[in-house]
Design a protein around this motif. Structure first.
Motif, short mmCIF file in Angstrom:
data_model
loop_
_atom_site.label_atom_id
_atom_site.label_comp_id
_atom_site.label_asym_id
_atom_site.label_seq_id
_atom_site.Cartn_x
_atom_site.Cartn_y
_atom_site.Cartn_z
N THR A 16 0.02 -17.39 2.86
CA THR A 16 -0.91 -18.52 2.84
C THR A 16 -1.67 -18.58 1.51
O THR A 16 -2.18 -19.64 1.14
CB THR A 16 -1.92 -18.44 4.00
N LYS A 17 -1.76 -17.45 0.79
CA LYS A 17 -2.44 -17.43 -0.51
C LYS A 17 -1.54 -17.96 -1.63
O LYS A 17 -2.00 -18.18 -2.74
CB LYS A 17 -2.85 -15.99 -0.88
N LEU A 18 -0.25 -18.10 -1.33
CA LEU A 18 0.73 -18.47 -2.35
C LEU A 18 1.24 -19.89 -2.10
O LEU A 18 1.02 -20.48 -1.06
CB LEU A 18 1.91 -17.49 -2.33
N ASN A 19 1.95 -20.39 -3.10
CA ASN A 19 2.55 -21.71 -2.96
C ASN A 19 3.99 -21.53 -2.48
O ASN A 19 4.92 -21.52 -3.27
CB ASN A 19 2.50 -22.43 -4.30
N ILE A 20 4.16 -21.38 -1.15
CA ILE A 20 5.49 -21.21 -0.57
C ILE A 20 5.69 -22.31 0.47
O ILE A 20 5.20 -22.22 1.59
CB ILE A 20 5.65 -19.82 0.08
N PRO A 21 6.38 -23.40 0.10
CA PRO A 21 6.52 -24.53 1.01
C PRO A 21 7.39 -24.25 2.24
O PRO A 21 7.21 -24.88 3.28
CB PRO A 21 7.13 -25.64 0.15
N ASP A 22 8.36 -23.35 2.11
CA ASP A 22 9.30 -23.12 3.22
C ASP A 22 9.56 -21.62 3.35
O ASP A 22 10.07 -20.99 2.43
CB ASP A 22 10.61 -23.87 2.95
N LEU A 23 9.20 -21.06 4.51
CA LEU A 23 9.36 -19.62 4.73
C LEU A 23 10.12 -19.35 6.03
O LEU A 23 9.82 -19.95 7.06
CB LEU A 23 7.98 -18.94 4.80
#
Length: 431
Positions: free
Chosen positions: A181-188
């Motif tokens: 949630t601290k990072l820019n990860i659109p799809d996990l």
């Protein structure tokens, strides 16, 4: 695209239906074994290769086939049991073609990981189910996020060594999701696997009935990547001017390159930068056929209606949303050589097809990729370090923010004396 031939349609499908993914993980997390399993179960290795690996495994006294031997190609890698350089592997299924960038996990090889992941559509981070999330796992996720890799898979490996425990999986899943949630990860996607035994790699595991998500191969085959590219803002860096020597095509003049953004069609009004001259697209050629449109990452030749001055390093765009020429560049830089990066340093810079020289105006901070702490006291960037840097270029660059376009938003820095690439940059903004 109704006027395309079947061959051209097939060619475009082949070009677009390709997934580039980068693997990352700590030592002994099983990256090489996982890639070997993907190659084996997708029937992408030759029988003699498999026989050689089986024979070597037997000679070492293993009671299993050491699939890592399929991928750890360098002798020094095999001897040390670690991955050092980026190794590229290719395989295909009836659904999709794949290029794997097998990147090193050690902190001293961060530059190699940046190189391998810079063009990836998907990042695959392995963790050992027994170890859980490590500092390296978090660092890999941070780097993939910095590089704007749009899809991330966390593969919880070696589930066979924790008795396929749902509790262990859920703990790692929860911890990583919270960190992401601290990072820019659109799809996990988080997938429990055993690379050694093949559980949930290509075939669904009977040992983990509690897991209802996709297998790793199913996810790789079906993850949607076409919309990750910018199809709105037209960006066509000109790589070379096409002027055939034959009498038959003596008046032909086209501009070859790879589409970096947007969709190009005949009849579109365009502007050539940096000159600002406008024209319309007369036609687009793919090999020796004319096509009705071009989009990323197609390599095509564009013909214009007017005889305007266009050369290598120029960019063709749409007048309404052309990139703003910028000489002052604010960027995140990964430094790749032993001699530190310092203010007032002069380097060569290559951005798309344009080359220039640049001066390092300032280093604002060094980013700790383990904690995300910004060290604003630093005066230099050392080998494998990443920091925010201000540059001033000798000629304007036709750039976009990296968050908008990974092609026009990136550059490399080159030592003018040796010609060696010493840094990789991701543009925040230009002015």
């Amino acid at each position: 695209m109704s006027d395309l031939t079947q061959a051209q349609k097939a060619q475009q499908v082949r070009e677009m239906d390709l997934l580039r993914f980068a693997t990352a993980g700590s030592v002994d997390d099983g990256k090489s074994t996982l890639i070997g399993r993907l190659l084996l179960d997708s029937k992408s290795i030759f029988e003699d290769q498999l026989e050689a690996v089986e024979a070597t495994s037997t000679a070492k006294g293993y009671d299993y086939t050491d699939l890592a031997l399929l991928t750890d190609g360098l002798r020094s890698e095999r001897e040390q049991g670690i991955t050092i350089d980026v190794a590229y592997r290719y395989f295909a299924t009836p659904t999709r073609k794949f290029i794997i960038a097998d990147t090193p996990g050690h902190v001293q090889y961060t530059r190699n990981m940046v190189t391998g992941a810079s063009t990836a559509d998907l990042g695959l981070v392995l963790v050992d189910a027994r170890q859980g999330l490590t500092e390296q796992s978090r660092r890999h996720a941070v780097i993939l996020s910095l590089l704007r890799v749009p899809h991330l898979v966390l593969a919880v490996n070696k589930m066979d060594l924790v008795d396929f425990s749902e509790e262990v999986y859920e703990k790692i899943h929860s911890e990583f999701t919270q960190f992401a949630t601290k990072l820019n990860i659109p799809d996990l996607e988080v997938i429990p696997i055993s690379a050694l035994q093949g559980d949930n790699v290509v075939n669904r595991s009977e040992n983990m009935p509690w897991y209802s998500g996709p297998t790793l191969m199913h996810h790789l085959e079906h993850v949607h990547v076409a919309s990750d590219r910018d199809l709105v803002d037209v960006r066509f860096p000109v790589q070379y001017v096409v002027r055939p020597k034959s009498d038959e095509h003596h008046d032909y003049r086209g501009y070859g390159g790879m589409v970096a953004g947007g969709v190009l069609k005949p009849g579109d009004e365009v502007v050539v930068l940096p000159s600002g001259m406008t024209s319309k697209i007369a036609g687009i050629d793919l090999f020796d056929q004319e096509i009705s449109e071009a989009f990323p990452p197609m390599s095509v030749t564009v013909r214009l209606e007017d005889d305007v001055d266009v050369s290598r390093g120029d960019m063709i765009a749409r007048p309404a949303n052309a990139p703003k020429p910028s000489q002052d560049i604010d960027a995140m830089v990964c430094w790749m050589t032993n001699e530190p990066l310092r203010p007032r340093q002069k380097l060569a810079i290559k951005h798309t097809t344009r080359s220039a020289r640049t001066l390092v105006k300032d280093i604002q901070y060094r980013l700790d990729v383990n904690t995300l702490h910004r060290d604003q006291e630093t005066k230099e960037l050392g080998l494998n370090e990443i920091g925010r840097v201000q540059l001033r270029t000798t000629v304007p660059l036709l750039c976009d923010p990296y968050s908008k376009n990974r092609t026009t938003g990136s550059f490399i820095l080159i030592d003018e004396a040796t010609g060696v690439t010493v840094g990789a940059g991701m543009i925040n903004s230009g002015s």
